[in-house]
Motif scaffolding. Structure first.
Motif, PDB file in Angstrom:
ATOM      1  N   SER B  30       0.816  -1.211   0.000  1.00 18.69           N
ATOM      2  CA  SER B  30       0.000   0.000   0.000  1.00 18.69           C
ATOM      3  C   SER B  30       0.855   1.268   0.000  1.00 18.69           C
ATOM      4  CB  SER B  30      -0.932   0.018   1.214  1.00 18.69           C
ATOM      5  OG  SER B  30      -0.169  -0.038   2.411  1.00 18.69           O
ATOM      6  N   ASP B  31       2.098   1.135   0.423  1.00 14.41           N
ATOM      7  CA  ASP B  31       2.985   2.294   0.477  1.00 14.41           C
ATOM      8  C   ASP B  31       4.239   1.980  -0.325  1.00 14.41           C
ATOM      9  OD1 ASP B  31       4.493   4.338   3.112  1.00 14.41           O
ATOM     10  OD2 ASP B  31       3.850   4.807   1.072  1.00 14.41           O
ATOM     11  N   TYR B  54       1.461   7.329  -0.840  1.00 11.25           N
ATOM     12  CA  TYR B  54       0.517   7.767   0.183  1.00 11.25           C
ATOM     13  C   TYR B  54       0.006   9.177  -0.073  1.00 11.25           C
ATOM     14  CZ  TYR B  54       4.293  10.481   2.375  1.00 11.25           C
ATOM     15  OH  TYR B  54       5.301  11.367   2.621  1.00 11.25           O
ATOM     16  N   LYS B  55       0.629   9.862  -1.044  1.00 16.90           N
ATOM     17  CA  LYS B  55       0.182  11.209  -1.391  1.00 16.90           C
ATOM     18  C   LYS B  55      -0.803  11.124  -2.563  1.00 16.90           C
ATOM     19  CE  LYS B  55       4.240  13.805   0.085  1.00 16.90           C
ATOM     20  NZ  LYS B  55       5.337  14.733  -0.338  1.00 16.90           N
ATOM     21  N   LYS B  70      -3.840   5.152  -8.188  1.00 16.37           N
ATOM     22  CA  LYS B  70      -3.400   4.066  -7.320  1.00 16.37           C
ATOM     23  C   LYS B  70      -4.264   2.818  -7.459  1.00 16.37           C
ATOM     24  CE  LYS B  70      -1.787   3.229  -2.613  1.00 16.37           C
ATOM     25  NZ  LYS B  70      -1.618   3.800  -1.248  1.00 16.37           N
TER      26      LYS B  70
END
Lengths: 116, 115
Positions: B30-31, B54-55, B70
């Protein structure tokens, strides 16, 4: 210029020769990398050094031998290479622990190696 | 294992026009970080732009911007007002945030700019 230099820029060697590639970074980084770039293929990571310690050997044949005497210099010693080892060899460096947040790699211009 | 796919081997753009280079990737994380690198004929690989997963905001660097999707695992590069000096190979790359994680590169795309 990215602050990463490589010598020589071009190298032609026979299969029985021994030669070395040199990489130097002027960025104060602590991680250094060797990549192999062949035509029509993605870059292949070969070796990683963090704070002079080797942390990655991506199943590279023993005819390639890296050396990292300090955080600013990285060598790739070559012996008894094969014609299929002809490629562009790229060196890169990054700030700290490879993979740490914010870590970005900066590349040198590469050494074009031809093995006859 | 993560993979990065650049399905277009070559693209061409007229000077001053806009071009978009595609990149997709596969990951279960996820990151992570995504990068676009440029390699001109002189062979010096240059970082163009970087995106942190994450941005939500798309990264921008002057004439270069990304469209980061994403959910679709898509990371395209848009070059506006193309210049002759933009002609190069462009590589998309992925890196996770774990310790000792590696950069995974796509095969690259050759961009030519027509005067």
């Amino acid at each position: 210029e990215t602050g990463v230099t490589q010598t020589p820029r071009h190298l032609v060697m026979g299969m029985t020769n021994k030669k070395s590639l040199k990489c130097e970074q002027h960025l104060g980084h602590n991680a250094m990398y060797w990549y192999k770039q062949s035509a029509k293929k993605p870059l292949e990571l070969m070796f990683v050094y963090n704070f002079k310690e080797q942390t990655e050997n991506n199943s590279v044949p023993s005819r390639f031998s890296p050396e990292c005497p300090n955080s600013s210099h990285l060598f790739l010693h070559l012996h008894t290479l094969q014609p299929e080892d002809s490629a562009l060899y790229l060196c890169a460096s990054s700030h700290g622990l490879a993979g740490a947040r914010g870590d970005t790699q900066y590349f040198g211009p590469g050494t074009r190696l031809t093995v006859l | 294992a993560q993979t990065v796919t650049q399905s277009q081997p070559e693209m061409s753009v007229q000077e001053a026009e806009t071009v978009t280079l595609s990149c997709t990737y596969d990951t279960s994380e996820s990151d992570y970080y995504l990068f676009w690198y440029k390699q001109p004929p002189s062979r010096q690989m240059i970082l163009v732009i970087r995106q942190e997963a994450y941005k939500q905001q798309n990264a921008t660097e002057n004439r270069f911007s990304v469209n980061f999707q994403k959910a679709a695992k898509s990371f395209s590069l848009k070059i506006s007002d193309s210049q002759l000096g933009d002609a190069a190979m462009y590589f998309c790359a992925y890196r996770s945030t774990g310790a000792n994680s590696k950069l995974t590169f796509g095969k690259g795309i050759t961009l030519s700019v027509r005067p």
